[in-house]
Design a protein around this motif. Structure first.
Motif, PDB file in Angstrom:
ATOM      1  N   GLU A 351       0.752  -1.287  -0.005  1.00 38.81           N
ATOM      2  CA  GLU A 351      -0.086  -0.108   0.153  1.00 38.81           C
ATOM      3  C   GLU A 351       0.474   1.401   0.386  1.00 38.81           C
ATOM      4  O   GLU A 351       0.540   2.247  -0.602  1.00 38.81           O
ATOM      5  N   TYR A 352       2.031   1.573   0.121  1.00 42.71           N
ATOM      6  CA  TYR A 352       3.246   2.515   0.549  1.00 42.71           C
ATOM      7  C   TYR A 352       3.505   2.707  -0.671  1.00 42.71           C
ATOM      8  O   TYR A 352       3.959   4.221  -0.271  1.00 42.71           O
ATOM      9  N   ARG A 353       3.362   1.740  -1.586  1.00 41.66           N
ATOM     10  CA  ARG A 353       4.187   2.119  -3.233  1.00 41.66           C
ATOM     11  C   ARG A 353       3.009   1.979  -3.545  1.00 41.66           C
ATOM     12  O   ARG A 353       2.260   0.956  -4.402  1.00 41.66           O
ATOM     13  N   ILE A 354       2.008   2.562  -4.300  1.00 38.29           N
ATOM     14  CA  ILE A 354       1.106   2.783  -5.289  1.00 38.29           C
ATOM     15  C   ILE A 354       1.484   3.321  -6.720  1.00 38.29           C
ATOM     16  O   ILE A 354       1.019   4.802  -6.701  1.00 38.29           O
ATOM     17  N   SER A 355       1.533   2.626  -7.584  1.00 36.17           N
ATOM     18  CA  SER A 355       2.390   3.059  -8.735  1.00 36.17           C
ATOM     19  C   SER A 355       1.996   1.966  -9.811  1.00 36.17           C
ATOM     20  O   SER A 355       1.730   0.231  -9.711  1.00 36.17           O
ATOM     21  N   LYS A 356       2.324   1.897 -11.356  1.00 37.05           N
ATOM     22  CA  LYS A 356       2.293   0.938 -12.165  1.00 37.05           C
ATOM     23  C   LYS A 356       4.601   0.798 -12.967  1.00 37.05           C
ATOM     24  O   LYS A 356       4.483   1.525 -13.007  1.00 37.05           O
ATOM     25  N   SER A 357       4.444   0.155 -12.943  1.00 40.05           N
ATOM     26  CA  SER A 357       6.151  -0.178 -13.504  1.00 40.05           C
ATOM     27  C   SER A 357       6.113  -1.132 -14.918  1.00 40.05           C
ATOM     28  O   SER A 357       5.989  -2.063 -14.583  1.00 40.05           O
ATOM     29  N   ALA A 358       7.374  -1.125 -15.585  1.00 40.62           N
ATOM     30  CA  ALA A 358       8.033  -1.744 -16.399  1.00 40.62           C
ATOM     31  C   ALA A 358       9.585  -1.738 -16.617  1.00 40.62           C
ATOM     32  O   ALA A 358       9.538  -0.086 -15.960  1.00 40.62           O
ATOM     33  N   TRP A 359      10.381  -2.355 -17.167  1.00 42.38           N
ATOM     34  CA  TRP A 359      11.518  -2.102 -17.221  1.00 42.38           C
ATOM     35  C   TRP A 359      11.658  -2.327 -18.655  1.00 42.38           C
ATOM     36  O   TRP A 359      11.166  -3.092 -19.153  1.00 42.38           O
ATOM     37  N   LEU A 360      12.858  -1.251 -19.141  1.00 36.58           N
ATOM     38  CA  LEU A 360      13.237  -1.071 -20.383  1.00 36.58           C
ATOM     39  C   LEU A 360      14.557  -1.771 -20.376  1.00 36.58           C
ATOM     40  O   LEU A 360      15.280  -1.014 -20.417  1.00 36.58           O
ATOM     41  N   LYS A 361      14.859  -2.523 -21.704  1.00 32.67           N
ATOM     42  CA  LYS A 361      16.127  -2.994 -21.741  1.00 32.67           C
ATOM     43  C   LYS A 361      17.002  -2.120 -22.550  1.00 32.67           C
ATOM     44  O   LYS A 361      16.129  -1.283 -23.899  1.00 32.67           O
ATOM     45  N   GLU A 389      20.924  -1.178 -13.178  1.00 32.66           N
ATOM     46  CA  GLU A 389      19.596  -1.992 -13.229  1.00 32.66           C
ATOM     47  C   GLU A 389      19.184  -1.665 -15.051  1.00 32.66           C
ATOM     48  O   GLU A 389      19.199  -0.322 -15.461  1.00 32.66           O
ATOM     49  N   TYR A 390      18.144  -2.176 -15.317  1.00 32.28           N
ATOM     50  CA  TYR A 390      17.794  -1.559 -16.646  1.00 32.28           C
ATOM     51  C   TYR A 390      16.608  -0.560 -16.243  1.00 32.28           C
ATOM     52  O   TYR A 390      16.659  -0.264 -14.614  1.00 32.28           O
ATOM     53  N   LEU A 391      16.216   0.450 -17.192  1.00 35.71           N
ATOM     54  CA  LEU A 391      15.587   1.531 -17.143  1.00 35.71           C
ATOM     55  C   LEU A 391      13.892   1.170 -16.602  1.00 35.71           C
ATOM     56  O   LEU A 391      13.291   0.627 -16.985  1.00 35.71           O
ATOM     57  N   GLN A 392      13.812   1.547 -15.413  1.00 39.19           N
ATOM     58  CA  GLN A 392      12.523   1.453 -14.159  1.00 39.19           C
ATOM     59  C   GLN A 392      11.238   2.418 -14.981  1.00 39.19           C
ATOM     60  O   GLN A 392      12.257   3.902 -14.931  1.00 39.19           O
ATOM     61  N   VAL A 393      10.877   2.454 -15.557  1.00 41.40           N
ATOM     62  CA  VAL A 393       9.462   3.615 -16.065  1.00 41.40           C
ATOM     63  C   VAL A 393       8.386   3.170 -15.016  1.00 41.40           C
ATOM     64  O   VAL A 393       7.694   2.044 -14.947  1.00 41.40           O
ATOM     65  N   VAL A 394       7.904   4.299 -14.410  1.00 41.61           N
ATOM     66  CA  VAL A 394       6.712   4.431 -13.814  1.00 41.61           C
ATOM     67  C   VAL A 394       5.873   5.280 -13.735  1.00 41.61           C
ATOM     68  O   VAL A 394       6.337   6.749 -13.913  1.00 41.61           O
ATOM     69  N   ASN A 395       4.662   4.998 -14.391  1.00 37.33           N
ATOM     70  CA  ASN A 395       3.165   5.323 -13.944  1.00 37.33           C
ATOM     71  C   ASN A 395       2.725   5.752 -12.699  1.00 37.33           C
ATOM     72  O   ASN A 395       2.285   4.403 -11.629  1.00 37.33           O
ATOM     73  N   TYR A 396       2.766   6.910 -12.066  1.00 33.89           N
ATOM     74  CA  TYR A 396       1.168   6.922 -10.740  1.00 33.89           C
ATOM     75  C   TYR A 396       0.645   7.970 -11.621  1.00 33.89           C
ATOM     76  O   TYR A 396       0.263   8.583 -12.123  1.00 33.89           O
ATOM     77  N   GLY A 397      -0.916   7.030 -11.047  1.00 39.04           N
ATOM     78  CA  GLY A 397      -2.381   8.101 -11.170  1.00 39.04           C
ATOM     79  C   GLY A 397      -2.738   8.510  -9.723  1.00 39.04           C
ATOM     80  O   GLY A 397      -1.678   8.721  -9.445  1.00 39.04           O
ATOM     81  N   MET A 398      -3.967   8.614 -10.162  1.00 39.50           N
ATOM     82  CA  MET A 398      -4.766   9.520  -8.904  1.00 39.50           C
ATOM     83  C   MET A 398      -4.379   8.790  -7.497  1.00 39.50           C
ATOM     84  O   MET A 398      -3.896   7.561  -7.446  1.00 39.50           O
ATOM     85  N   GLY A 399      -3.463   9.560  -6.934  1.00 43.56           N
ATOM     86  CA  GLY A 399      -3.110   9.188  -5.602  1.00 43.56           C
ATOM     87  C   GLY A 399      -1.655   8.148  -5.452  1.00 43.56           C
ATOM     88  O   GLY A 399      -1.759   7.995  -4.512  1.00 43.56           O
ATOM     89  N   GLY A 400      -1.362   8.124  -6.588  1.00 41.37           N
ATOM     90  CA  GLY A 400      -0.442   7.215  -6.107  1.00 41.37           C
ATOM     91  C   GLY A 400       0.587   7.972  -6.097  1.00 41.37           C
ATOM     92  O   GLY A 400       1.060   9.032  -5.885  1.00 41.37           O
ATOM     93  N   HIS A 401       1.604   7.434  -5.072  1.00 45.99           N
ATOM     94  CA  HIS A 401       2.428   7.917  -4.758  1.00 45.99           C
ATOM     95  C   HIS A 401       3.556   6.390  -4.145  1.00 45.99           C
ATOM     96  O   HIS A 401       3.235   5.267  -3.952  1.00 45.99           O
ATOM     97  N   TYR A 402       4.852   7.367  -3.317  1.00 45.29           N
ATOM     98  CA  TYR A 402       5.912   6.191  -2.837  1.00 45.29           C
ATOM     99  C   TYR A 402       6.236   6.815  -1.452  1.00 45.29           C
ATOM    100  O   TYR A 402       6.865   7.423  -1.126  1.00 45.29           O
ATOM    101  N   GLU A 403       5.889   6.472  -0.343  1.00 44.31           N
ATOM    102  CA  GLU A 403       6.080   6.682   1.043  1.00 44.31           C
ATOM    103  C   GLU A 403       7.855   6.579   1.389  1.00 44.31           C
ATOM    104  O   GLU A 403       8.417   6.138   0.353  1.00 44.31           O
ATOM    105  N   PRO A 404       8.185   7.174   2.468  1.00 44.79           N
ATOM    106  CA  PRO A 404       9.678   7.696   2.155  1.00 44.79           C
ATOM    107  C   PRO A 404      10.629   6.518   2.300  1.00 44.79           C
ATOM    108  O   PRO A 404       9.799   4.884   2.846  1.00 44.79           O
ATOM    109  N   HIS A 405      11.624   5.927   1.608  1.00 40.27           N
ATOM    110  CA  HIS A 405      12.200   4.376   1.655  1.00 40.27           C
ATOM    111  C   HIS A 405      13.437   5.568   1.091  1.00 40.27           C
ATOM    112  O   HIS A 405      14.103   6.337   0.682  1.00 40.27           O
ATOM    113  N   PHE A 406      14.521   4.068   1.325  1.00 41.09           N
ATOM    114  CA  PHE A 406      15.917   4.628   0.349  1.00 41.09           C
ATOM    115  C   PHE A 406      15.607   3.583  -0.620  1.00 41.09           C
ATOM    116  O   PHE A 406      15.155   2.823  -0.890  1.00 41.09           O
TER     117      PHE A 406
END
Ligand SMILES: O=C(O)CCC(=O)C(=O)O
Ligand SMILES: [Fe+2]
Length: 509
Positions: A351-361, A389-406
């Protein structure tokens, strides 16, 4: 025979009428003469005349008695319903499901919390902060509010998890709106005033406000006097009050989120207006053109802005072009999946990371390869596999977030070590889109935030030169308040950088 046309059936329908082709949905006017809208309108033009004129009165009575049932029980109506069902079934898989709806409700509550928004304001379509400034954080071009049923649904999601702080706020709005519209039927609604009163009463009871639970339950019984469960509740609430059970009137506190120890600092950073998000002016925070000794940057040097020195964070303006950003989003689009986080040795949804992602070589497209080359040139780091790492593409929609992290691993068991190239030494994060509001990258421990800046790249070191994690890099993606946020992450590992970023025993470096 006078007056009897040979090609008409007794019911007045032409015998040789061609079979109706069934469009996806028939307009009512196609369902026979009785429902021609012009005729119907004419019948109602002057209500008094409709009753006075015996011909009109007859037509009206006939229409109400037999024409409407004819339309409703006609073959066409059945075909329409069937076509509607078939069409729905075809697209049903693509439509949002219960999980999406509950996720959207949680997103609204997240926005309410993180941006300190008033629920009443949201219900009326405004994004008003409840804090001292009270300036809207977002002003949509068209104001759209929420219905009583919408508010009920949000409140119910909170109620089902025992979160009475949120359920009370949203169900109060639902009850208020249902009371205003009582008696008017909205075919889309799945809930009613009774449902909202029932859930709100119980939420208040759980929050310790027995007298409010009692009055709402009494209001419920006004509409459904024989409901045995609520009757029993009323008896119980009365007993409690007679026994002198204290009734709590002060509002509940927000439930504690287990992942957020620095919640207030995080939310304050997310709410910080654009102009105030950067740290105070500092002599070391300068803008420069950088070639970094790389032939790739000779003709077009990188436009570097130092954001912070401790931790080291730099922003490269115009790092990619609009066309490149579009290409990367387009390449990632079909592969996007719900993002995961490291949990022990595994990766899982949270729940603390709400997004969609994909990896691109980098082999996916020349644009990805060019981007990797640019990242290598600007950072001076080695990105050849397995050093990045490969390129990670991230898409955040409505209210999408990533809470504090390293970004770096904080445990030796982390799946990040599977690449056998050490920890994540640096992050390059590119903003592939703008957002209308929210979505800043907040550095909680270092007390600054970077608003989304389309086409810019943010760089920071995650590790000190001695290999220890830099605790000052604790960061988060604030929830997207309005718009669609896209970023691309390039994580560079320790191995391969030995001569490019030499070690040091100084723990500060
Ligand atoms: O989207 C952002 O602003 C930050 C993203 C981030 O920190 C991550 O993906 O690790
Ligand atoms: Fe991150």
């Amino acid at each position: 025979m006078l007056g009897l046309c040979p090609w008409l059936e007794p019911d007045g329908l032409p015998r040789s009428l061609p079979p109706q082709t069934t469009p996806w949905f028939h307009g009512v006017s196609q369902l026979g003469q009785g429902s021609d809208p012009r005729r119907v309108r004419a019948l109602h033009q002057d209500p008094q005349a409709s009753v006075d004129n015996p011909l009109l009165a007859f037509s009206l009575i006939k229409r109400l008695y037999s024409d409407w049932p004819n339309v409703i029980y006609s073959e066409e109506a059945t075909e329409n319903t069937q076509a509607l069902h078939d069409g729905f079934q075809e697209v049903e898989q693509e439509l949002p499901g219960a999980e999406d709806l509950d996720g959207a409700a949680r997103a609204l509550m997240r926005l309410q919390d993180v941006y300190g928004l008033s629920v009443k304001g949201l219900v009326h379509g405004t994004f008003q902060g409840t804090g001292a400034t009270r300036t809207p954080l977002y002003s949509p071009s068209r104001r759209v509010g929420l219905s009583a049923d919408d508010c009920f649904h949000v409140g119910k999601v909170a109620y089902d998890t025992g979160d009475y702080y949120h359920s009370i706020a949203w169900l109060e709005e639902a009850v208020g709106l249902f009371r205003l519209s009582y008696g008017s039927w909205n075919p889309e609604d799945r809930s009613s005033l009774e449902d909202a009163l029932d859930h709100l009463a119980f939420s208040y009871f759980m929050a310790g406000n027995v007298s409010h639970a009692l009055s709402l339950s009494r209001e419920f019984l006004h509409y459904d006097p024989s409901n045995r469960r609520v009757l029993r509740n009323v008896v119980k609430y009365k007993e409690l009050l007679e026994k002198g059970t204290p009734t709590r009137t002060e509002p509940l506190l927000r439930p504690n989120s287990t992942h957020l120890q620095s919640r207030d600092a995080y939310e304050e950073l997310c709410q910080r207006p654009r102009g105030q998000s950067a740290p105070q002016h500092h002599p070391h925070l300068v803008c420069s053109y950088e070639t970094n000794g790389s032939p790739f940057l000779l003709l077009q040097p990188a436009k570097k802005e130092m954001v912070q020195t401790q931790p080291y964070v730099a922003l490269y303006h115009d790092f990619i072009s609009d066309a490149e950003a579009e290409t990367i989003k387009g390449l990632a689009g079909p592969w996007l999946q719900r993002s995961v986080v490291a949990s022990g040795e595994e990766q899982q949804k949270a729940e603390y990371r709400i997004s969609k992602s994909a990896w691109l070589k980098d082999t996916a497209h020349p644009v990805v390869r060019a981007l990797e080359q640019r990242i290598g040139a600007v950072t001076g780091l080695d990105l050849r596999p397995p050093y990045a790492e490969y390129l990670q593409v991230v898409n955040y929609g409505m209210g999408g977030h990533y809470e504090p992290h390293f970004d770096h691993a904080t445990s030796r068991k982390s799946p990040l070590y599977r690449m056998k190239s050490g920890n994540r030494i640096a992050t390059v994060m590119i903003y592939l889109s703008a957002v209308e509001a929210g979505g800043s990258t907040a550095f909680i421990a270092a007390n600054f935030s970077v608003p989304v800046l389309k086409n810019a790249a943010l760089f920071w070191w995650n590790l000190h030169r001695n290999g220890a994690g830099a605790s000052a890099t604790l960061h988060a993606a604030c929830p997207v308040l309005a718009g669609d946020k896209w970023v691309a992450n390039k994580w560079i590992h320790e191995y391969g950088q030995e001569f490019r970023r030499p070690c040091s025993t100084d723990p500060q470096e």
